[in-house]
Design a protein around this motif. Structure first.
Motif, PDB file in Angstrom:
ATOM      1  N   THR A   3      49.299  37.248  49.260  1.00 30.88           N
ATOM      2  CA  THR A   3      47.842  37.258  49.328  1.00 30.88           C
ATOM      3  C   THR A   3      47.442  36.346  50.477  1.00 30.88           C
ATOM      4  OG1 THR A   3      47.654  37.605  46.945  1.00 30.88           O
ATOM      5  CG2 THR A   3      45.720  36.713  48.068  1.00 30.88           C
TER       6      THR A   3
ATOM      7  N   ALA B 124      48.492  39.676  39.752  1.00 34.19           N
ATOM      8  CA  ALA B 124      47.142  39.868  39.213  1.00 34.19           C
ATOM      9  C   ALA B 124      46.419  38.537  39.038  1.00 34.19           C
ATOM     10  CB  ALA B 124      47.210  40.614  37.877  1.00 34.19           C
ATOM     11  N   VAL B 125      47.100  37.545  38.463  1.00 33.29           N
ATOM     12  CA  VAL B 125      46.487  36.228  38.271  1.00 33.29           C
ATOM     13  C   VAL B 125      46.135  35.597  39.624  1.00 33.29           C
ATOM     14  CG1 VAL B 125      46.927  33.868  37.465  1.00 33.29           C
ATOM     15  CG2 VAL B 125      47.543  35.811  36.022  1.00 33.29           C
ATOM     16  N   THR B 126      47.014  35.768  40.600  1.00 34.56           N
ATOM     17  CA  THR B 126      46.752  35.215  41.929  1.00 34.56           C
ATOM     18  C   THR B 126      45.518  35.845  42.545  1.00 34.56           C
ATOM     19  OG1 THR B 126      49.060  34.658  42.292  1.00 34.56           O
ATOM     20  CG2 THR B 126      47.700  34.918  44.253  1.00 34.56           C
ATOM     21  N   ARG B 127      45.429  37.154  42.497  1.00 30.54           N
ATOM     22  CA  ARG B 127      44.283  37.837  43.122  1.00 30.54           C
ATOM     23  C   ARG B 127      42.968  37.559  42.413  1.00 30.54           C
ATOM     24  NH1 ARG B 127      46.689  43.467  45.251  1.00 30.54           N
ATOM     25  NH2 ARG B 127      47.784  42.545  47.001  1.00 30.54           N
ATOM     26  N   LEU B 128      42.994  37.512  41.071  1.00 34.20           N
ATOM     27  CA  LEU B 128      41.755  37.375  40.309  1.00 34.20           C
ATOM     28  C   LEU B 128      41.300  35.933  40.112  1.00 34.20           C
ATOM     29  CD1 LEU B 128      42.468  40.044  37.558  1.00 34.20           C
ATOM     30  CD2 LEU B 128      40.940  40.254  39.528  1.00 34.20           C
ATOM     31  N   LEU B 129      42.245  34.981  40.074  1.00 35.70           N
ATOM     32  CA  LEU B 129      41.897  33.606  39.743  1.00 35.70           C
ATOM     33  C   LEU B 129      42.310  32.601  40.821  1.00 35.70           C
ATOM     34  CD1 LEU B 129      40.765  31.737  37.483  1.00 35.70           C
ATOM     35  CD2 LEU B 129      43.115  31.577  36.640  1.00 35.70           C
TER      36      LEU B 129
END
Length: 156
Positions: A3, A124-129
């Motif tokens: 990311t 997913a956690v990296t992108r969203l949070l």
């Protein structure tokens, strides 16, 4: 999958001033006071240079974090890179670029690339949070560097 986060700031000070502030661990800690950030260097010096390591300890998102990074590229006053050697990410690379602008100003670009652990869940956690949180931290840090640099210029 990495990311990428990029923050661009214009600071009313010369590149060498901004470059040096970015490598000062005391300035770094002051820019993130709300997270109780501390920085311990491998050399005991407060200003980093090529090959130096720094370990950051802080509270982010309600959790205690510890990460060690090494300065892997150093081209004063144009660019340096720090990369995680130990910490929460599968990989983290932070490029700092400094470009002289007219009138003695500097265009500072932070380019942070992070790869999450834990497969698809980590992504997913990296992108969203994590990425939005880190984007705000980089913006806060850039604003602090701008304030310190421009205050020094006004006093000179």
């Amino acid at each position: 999958m990495a990311t990428l986060i990029e923050i661009v700031s214009v600071i009313g000070a010369a590149p060498n001033v901004v470059f040096d502030l970015e490598l000062d661990v005391d300035v770094h800690a002051a820019s993130l006071q709300g997270s109780q950030e501390t920085a311990t260097t491998s050399t005991g010096q407060r200003h980093l240079t090529l090959g130096d390591e720094v370990t950051f300890r802080a509270r982010h998102l309600g959790l205690r974090w510890c990460m060690t990074s090494r300065i892997t590229a150093y081209e004063r006053p144009y660019r340096f890179v720090d990369e995680q050697t130990r910490g929460p990410f599968r990989a983290l690379r932070h490029e700092h670029h400094f470009q002289a602008l007219a009138g003695g100003a500097t265009k500072m670009t932070d380019r942070l690339s992070i790869s999450a652990p834990m497969g698809p869940l980590g992504v997913a956690v990296t992108r969203l949070l994590i990425a939005p949180y880190l984007r705000q931290l980089l913006k806060r840090r850039a604003a602090h560097i701008k304030n310190v640099a421009e205050a020094r210029i006004r006093r000179a």
